[in-house]
Design a protein around this motif. Structure first.
Motif, PDB file in Angstrom:
ATOM      1  N   ARG A 191       0.807  -1.217   0.000  1.00  0.00           N
ATOM      2  CA  ARG A 191       0.000   0.000   0.000  1.00  0.00           C
ATOM      3  C   ARG A 191       0.843   1.271   0.000  1.00  0.00           C
ATOM      4  O   ARG A 191       0.309   2.377  -0.136  1.00  0.00           O
ATOM      5  N   LEU A 192       2.149   1.131   0.095  1.00  0.00           N
ATOM      6  CA  LEU A 192       3.025   2.305  -0.035  1.00  0.00           C
ATOM      7  C   LEU A 192       3.237   2.684  -1.496  1.00  0.00           C
ATOM      8  O   LEU A 192       3.845   3.711  -1.782  1.00  0.00           O
ATOM      9  N   SER A 193       2.774   1.868  -2.417  1.00  0.00           N
ATOM     10  CA  SER A 193       2.940   2.158  -3.843  1.00  0.00           C
ATOM     11  C   SER A 193       1.647   2.678  -4.447  1.00  0.00           C
ATOM     12  O   SER A 193       0.555   2.502  -3.887  1.00  0.00           O
ATOM     13  N   ASP A 194       1.750   3.307  -5.611  1.00  0.00           N
ATOM     14  CA  ASP A 194       0.577   3.851  -6.297  1.00  0.00           C
ATOM     15  C   ASP A 194      -0.373   2.743  -6.715  1.00  0.00           C
ATOM     16  O   ASP A 194      -1.599   2.869  -6.585  1.00  0.00           O
ATOM     17  N   SER A 195       0.181   1.634  -7.204  1.00  0.00           N
ATOM     18  CA  SER A 195      -0.653   0.544  -7.701  1.00  0.00           C
ATOM     19  C   SER A 195      -1.190  -0.341  -6.597  1.00  0.00           C
ATOM     20  O   SER A 195      -2.111  -1.139  -6.813  1.00  0.00           O
ATOM     21  N   GLY A 196      -0.620  -0.242  -5.392  1.00  0.00           N
ATOM     22  CA  GLY A 196      -0.985  -1.143  -4.318  1.00  0.00           C
ATOM     23  C   GLY A 196      -0.466  -2.550  -4.528  1.00  0.00           C
ATOM     24  O   GLY A 196      -0.948  -3.497  -3.893  1.00  0.00           O
ATOM     25  N   GLN A 197       0.537  -2.699  -5.415  1.00  0.00           N
ATOM     26  CA  GLN A 197       1.065  -4.016  -5.751  1.00  0.00           C
ATOM     27  C   GLN A 197       2.562  -4.153  -5.500  1.00  0.00           C
ATOM     28  O   GLN A 197       3.099  -5.254  -5.613  1.00  0.00           O
ATOM     29  N   ILE A 198       3.240  -3.058  -5.182  1.00  0.00           N
ATOM     30  CA  ILE A 198       4.703  -3.094  -5.042  1.00  0.00           C
ATOM     31  C   ILE A 198       5.075  -2.650  -3.634  1.00  0.00           C
ATOM     32  O   ILE A 198       4.718  -1.553  -3.198  1.00  0.00           O
ATOM     33  N   ALA A 199       5.778  -3.500  -2.936  1.00  0.00           N
ATOM     34  CA  ALA A 199       6.313  -3.162  -1.615  1.00  0.00           C
ATOM     35  C   ALA A 199       7.819  -2.966  -1.720  1.00  0.00           C
ATOM     36  O   ALA A 199       8.443  -3.310  -2.729  1.00  0.00           O
ATOM     37  N   CYS A 200       8.411  -2.415  -0.675  1.00  0.00           N
ATOM     38  CA  CYS A 200       9.873  -2.310  -0.641  1.00  0.00           C
ATOM     39  C   CYS A 200      10.504  -3.688  -0.844  1.00  0.00           C
ATOM     40  O   CYS A 200      11.521  -3.837  -1.529  1.00  0.00           O
ATOM     41  N   ALA A 201       9.856  -4.714  -0.262  1.00  0.00           N
ATOM     42  CA  ALA A 201      10.376  -6.074  -0.345  1.00  0.00           C
ATOM     43  C   ALA A 201      10.273  -6.665  -1.745  1.00  0.00           C
ATOM     44  O   ALA A 201      10.864  -7.717  -2.005  1.00  0.00           O
ATOM     45  N   SER A 202       9.543  -6.011  -2.649  1.00  0.00           N
ATOM     46  CA  SER A 202       9.466  -6.521  -4.016  1.00  0.00           C
ATOM     47  C   SER A 202      10.824  -6.491  -4.690  1.00  0.00           C
ATOM     48  O   SER A 202      11.122  -7.342  -5.538  1.00  0.00           O
ATOM     49  N   CYS A 203      11.635  -5.507  -4.350  1.00  0.00           N
ATOM     50  CA  CYS A 203      12.993  -5.414  -4.900  1.00  0.00           C
ATOM     51  C   CYS A 203      14.066  -5.799  -3.883  1.00  0.00           C
ATOM     52  O   CYS A 203      15.238  -5.927  -4.246  1.00  0.00           O
ATOM     53  N   HIS A 204      13.676  -5.952  -2.637  1.00  0.00           N
ATOM     54  CA  HIS A 204      14.638  -6.307  -1.577  1.00  0.00           C
ATOM     55  C   HIS A 204      14.107  -7.521  -0.824  1.00  0.00           C
ATOM     56  O   HIS A 204      13.614  -7.421   0.296  1.00  0.00           O
ATOM     57  N   ASP A 205      14.209  -8.652  -1.511  1.00  0.00           N
ATOM     58  CA  ASP A 205      13.638  -9.909  -1.037  1.00  0.00           C
ATOM     59  C   ASP A 205      14.622 -10.599  -0.093  1.00  0.00           C
ATOM     60  O   ASP A 205      15.779 -10.832  -0.469  1.00  0.00           O
TER      61      ASP A 205
END
Length: 371
Positions: A80-94
């Motif tokens: 929910r921190l993204s515009d789309s509601g689909q991308i979190a910080c963890a999406s790129c930092h897994d």
């Protein structure tokens, strides 16, 4: 070849395989099986290079508490921190991919590809400047940058704050962590940064070796350690506890006026002398953070070693508008066996990353529920 001659050559080869590894005419593995203060002297072109060492404890900061770390953990994984509601910080930092993403370049909003490889957040709290071009001074400045980046999370920060302030569970959590009725940008940055401060490397084999377990490295790996500190010159840039000087260097990989062009630090400073310079990445846990380099074009560590051994790509064909290569880069003339040893040593710098267990928190009021 006569049988006796063949037998003699085979016997000689077996003896050589069984002989102890010798680093050079003057240094044996035992020269390193002792505290680093007694190791052979470094041979570095950087007078500021520091001896390799385990990670120190991070200094305390007032905004990093068990409460802010717990809150940052939840926010880090919240799309929910993204515009789309689909991308979190963890999406790129897994956490399963070395706290990076395993891709050549990051994939963000609307499946757009970025231009750079995702840097792991492992040990990010130890660096003064973050990102490949150093555009953020520390975690507090870095934490919010991806949220508004159109290629990453593409969100309006005011909209994100409005969204968080409308979620009763977050209202309660921020009030408990910061004592504030309203969630502000500084609170969001502190919470995310507090969590990121907790993402640190586990002690690796080199750390164990330095701490007195002198069987943690093989003779070949010790040979690689010696080359790293001397003939190969790696320690000129990859030194200290982070295996990084935190500085910016031109290594000839800006692809200037070619596909994949990236001028690096110049984009931050505006100075031509910084064209093509990028921050020295940490080598801690590098086995889990490939592909490597700022553009992610290099999936093979041996390939990277070969480039440095040759003095890097296009050394004599630099574009006239580029500054000279870093003074620390010179042809190394290492043999295949020496490259094997160096690669074996690099394998000791990684241990499967983890994030320390979350702090145990007392209950706080959640009168509105956690939506």
């Amino acid at each position: 070849m006569p049988f006796k001659a063949r037998f003699f050559m085979a016997l000689l080869g077996a003896c050589l395989l069984l002989a102890p590894t010798v680093l050079n005419a003057d240094v044996s593995p035992d020269a390193y099986r002792q505290p680093p203060v007694h190791w052979p002297a470094m041979n570095s072109s950087n007078p500021s290079a520091q001896e390799l060492a385990p990670l120190p404890e991070l200094p305390d900061v007032p905004w990093h508490t068990p409460q802010t770390e717990q809150l940052g953990y939840q926010l880090f994984f919240d799309p929910r921190l993204s515009d789309s509601g689909q991308i979190a910080c963890a999406s790129c930092h897994d956490p399963d991919l070395g706290w990076a993403d395993g891709r050549r370049v990051a994939i963000g909003h609307n499946r757009q590809a970025g231009s750079r490889n995702t840097m792991s957040i492992l040990n990010a709290a130890y660096f003064k400047q973050l990102f490949w071009d150093g555009r953020a001074d520390g975690l507090l400045e870095q934490a919010l940058a991806p949220i508004s980046n159109p290629l990453e999370m593409n969100a309006s920060l005011p909209d994100v704050l409005t969204r968080l302030n409308a979620i009763p569970g977050y209202q309660d959590a921020f009030a408990y962590a910061f004592g504030s009725e309203r969630i502000e940008a500084k609170h969001l940055a502190m919470a995310l940064a507090a969590f990121e401060r907790s993402v640190v490397s586990r002690p690796n084999r080199l750390d164990n070796f330095i701490n007195g377990n002198y069987q943690a490295l093989t003779d070949q790996q010790i040979h690689g350690l010696h080359l790293f500190r001397t003939q190969a010159g790696c320690i000129s840039c990859h030194s200290g506890a982070l295996y990084s000087d935190g500085d910016f260097h031109h290594t000839g990989l800006s692809y200037y006026h070619r596909k994949y062009q990236d001028t690096g630090l110049e984009q931050v400073t505006g100075q031509a002398k910084d064209r093509g310079k990028f921050r020295t990445p940490s080598l801690r846990d590098l086995a889990f953070t490939g592909p490597w380099m700022h553009n992610g074009l290099f999936p093979s560590l041996r390939g990277i070693l070969n480039m440095y051994n040759a003095g890097m790509i296009g050394r004599t064909q630099l574009h006239p508008e580029l500054p000279p290569l870093s003074e620390h880069i010179q042809p190394l003339h290492l043999s295949s066996a020496e490259l094997d040893a160096l690669e074996a040593f690099l394998s000791t710098l990684s241990r499967q990353p983890y994030r320390r267990p979350l702090p145990t928190l007392p209950d706080y009021p959640q009168s509105h529920g956690n939506n």
